[in-house]
Design a protein around this motif. Sequence first.
Motif, mmCIF file in Angstrom:
data_model
loop_
_atom_site.group_PDB
_atom_site.id
_atom_site.type_symbol
_atom_site.label_atom_id
_atom_site.label_comp_id
_atom_site.label_asym_id
_atom_site.label_seq_id
_atom_site.Cartn_x
_atom_site.Cartn_y
_atom_site.Cartn_z
ATOM 1 N N THR A 70 65.150 48.380 75.737
ATOM 2 C CA THR A 70 65.701 49.624 76.248
ATOM 3 C C THR A 70 65.244 49.774 77.694
ATOM 4 O O THR A 70 64.309 49.113 78.126
ATOM 5 N N GLY A 71 65.896 50.639 78.425
ATOM 6 C CA GLY A 71 65.553 50.832 79.830
ATOM 7 C C GLY A 71 66.487 50.054 80.726
ATOM 8 O O GLY A 71 67.567 49.631 80.311
ATOM 9 N N ASP A 72 66.060 49.872 81.956
ATOM 10 C CA ASP A 72 66.882 49.129 82.897
ATOM 11 C C ASP A 72 65.996 48.201 83.709
ATOM 12 O O ASP A 72 64.777 48.170 83.537
ATOM 13 N N TYR A 73 66.610 47.447 84.593
ATOM 14 C CA TYR A 73 65.903 46.412 85.335
ATOM 15 C C TYR A 73 64.643 46.952 86.005
ATOM 16 O O TYR A 73 64.668 47.988 86.646
ATOM 17 N N GLY A 74 63.554 46.240 85.810
ATOM 18 C CA GLY A 74 62.270 46.657 86.352
ATOM 19 C C GLY A 74 61.524 47.629 85.459
ATOM 20 O O GLY A 74 60.356 47.933 85.697
ATOM 21 N N ASN A 75 62.202 48.120 84.417
ATOM 22 C CA ASN A 75 61.599 49.109 83.534
ATOM 23 C C ASN A 75 62.010 48.873 82.077
ATOM 24 O O ASN A 75 62.150 49.805 81.315
ATOM 25 N N TYR A 76 62.259 47.611 81.715
ATOM 26 C CA TYR A 76 62.608 47.321 80.325
ATOM 27 C C TYR A 76 61.401 47.509 79.428
ATOM 28 O O TYR A 76 60.266 47.199 79.794
ATOM 29 N N ARG A 77 61.666 48.024 78.228
ATOM 30 C CA ARG A 77 60.649 48.182 77.206
ATOM 31 C C ARG A 77 61.204 47.643 75.889
ATOM 32 O O ARG A 77 62.408 47.697 75.656
ATOM 33 N N THR A 78 60.312 47.177 75.066
ATOM 34 C CA THR A 78 60.689 46.720 73.732
ATOM 35 C C THR A 78 60.730 47.927 72.806
ATOM 36 O O THR A 78 59.805 48.741 72.815
ATOM 37 N N LEU A 79 61.774 48.046 72.029
ATOM 38 C CA LEU A 79 61.836 49.123 71.037
ATOM 39 C C LEU A 79 60.769 48.865 69.981
ATOM 40 O O LEU A 79 60.769 47.803 69.347
ATOM 41 N N PRO A 80 59.844 49.786 69.770
ATOM 42 C CA PRO A 80 58.704 49.520 68.886
ATOM 43 C C PRO A 80 59.080 49.271 67.424
ATOM 44 O O PRO A 80 58.384 48.551 66.729
ATOM 45 N N ASP A 81 60.179 49.811 66.961
ATOM 46 C CA ASP A 81 60.543 49.647 65.550
ATOM 47 C C ASP A 81 61.577 48.538 65.332
ATOM 48 O O ASP A 81 62.091 48.371 64.228
ATOM 49 N N HIS A 82 61.879 47.753 66.347
ATOM 50 C CA HIS A 82 62.871 46.682 66.211
ATOM 51 C C HIS A 82 62.278 45.548 65.376
ATOM 52 O O HIS A 82 61.135 45.151 65.579
ATOM 53 N N PRO A 83 63.022 45.013 64.410
ATOM 54 C CA PRO A 83 62.476 43.972 63.530
ATOM 55 C C PRO A 83 62.064 42.689 64.249
ATOM 56 O O PRO A 83 61.244 41.936 63.738
ATOM 57 N N ALA A 84 62.590 42.413 65.446
ATOM 58 C CA ALA A 84 62.210 41.192 66.168
ATOM 59 C C ALA A 84 60.750 41.209 66.587
ATOM 60 O O ALA A 84 60.180 40.165 66.887
ATOM 61 N N ASN A 85 60.133 42.374 66.590
ATOM 62 C CA ASN A 85 58.717 42.457 66.945
ATOM 63 C C ASN A 85 57.838 41.734 65.927
ATOM 64 O O ASN A 85 56.748 41.289 66.253
ATOM 65 N N ASN A 86 58.290 41.638 64.695
ATOM 66 C CA ASN A 86 57.490 41.022 63.640
ATOM 67 C C ASN A 86 58.037 39.697 63.141
ATOM 68 O O ASN A 86 57.299 38.904 62.578
ATOM 69 N N LYS A 87 59.319 39.485 63.294
ATOM 70 C CA LYS A 87 59.904 38.260 62.736
ATOM 71 C C LYS A 87 61.015 37.724 63.639
ATOM 72 O O LYS A 87 62.176 37.711 63.281
ATOM 73 N N HIS A 88 60.603 37.248 64.778
ATOM 74 C CA HIS A 88 61.486 36.774 65.833
ATOM 75 C C HIS A 88 62.484 35.713 65.338
ATOM 76 O O HIS A 88 63.676 35.959 65.266
ATOM 77 N N SER A 89 61.990 34.527 65.030
ATOM 78 C CA SER A 89 62.877 33.421 64.649
ATOM 79 C C SER A 89 63.592 33.680 63.334
ATOM 80 O O SER A 89 64.764 33.346 63.180
ATOM 81 N N ILE A 90 62.877 34.257 62.387
ATOM 82 C CA ILE A 90 63.496 34.545 61.088
ATOM 83 C C ILE A 90 64.652 35.522 61.262
ATOM 84 O O ILE A 90 65.699 35.378 60.633
ATOM 85 N N LEU A 91 64.480 36.506 62.126
ATOM 86 C CA LEU A 91 65.551 37.472 62.360
ATOM 87 C C LEU A 91 66.775 36.793 62.969
ATOM 88 O O LEU A 91 67.904 37.115 62.592
ATOM 89 N N SER A 92 66.569 35.845 63.880
ATOM 90 C CA SER A 92 67.719 35.111 64.425
ATOM 91 C C SER A 92 68.460 34.386 63.304
ATOM 92 O O SER A 92 69.691 34.443 63.222
#
Length: 193
Positions: free
Chosen positions: A107-129
């Motif tokens: 979320t956010g825009d260039y220079g100020n992007y943040r990761t959404l804290p509740d997004h499942p990719a935070n815990n299971k990156h490759s598995i989610l893909s």
Amino acid sequence: MIFEGTEMLTEDEIFANETYILDLLNEIEREGVKDYIRYIESSDFFSAPASTKYHRDYPGGLAEHCLNLLEPLKLSNSRLKEKEQLSEDSLIIIALCHDVCKEGLYTGDYGNYRTLPDHPANNKHSILSIERVKKYIKLTRNERDIILYHMGLFSCYEYGMEYTPEDLMRAIKRHPLVQIFAAIDMEETHWQR
């Protein structure tokens, strides 16, 4: 805002990457590919960054990162014994889909992007893909292994040891591109800033 020393993609470059990726995917004659295309077209896959600050942290960086892996993957594949070589379709799926988990992650825009804290990719990156791709396209075991372990040993530790280093070694023995693709991804991620 453009930061000094930082590269950005123009809107034309972002559109060109999107068009090229869609053309490549449209060439694949596998069930579900058209549905997968509709899925990524309706997402932020083509406009999202690849990270918040580590690599390609600008609009369109995610798609650019995935595209940048395709040619080195093809070259590495061509150097394998003929019986080990994967099809062009498999290479396209692996390179272009390995990080689809990052769709909707930032979320956010260039220079100020943040990761959404509740997004499942935070815990299971490759598995989610893998889960996202499998909703539309049936993956081969080799495709699954290569996507699952595309972060090398980091893939094993990211999920609370759901996968062990021994699992990774077994996957590498099944197909050499498991290790090769992880190296290609690491180079593109960490050394091509």
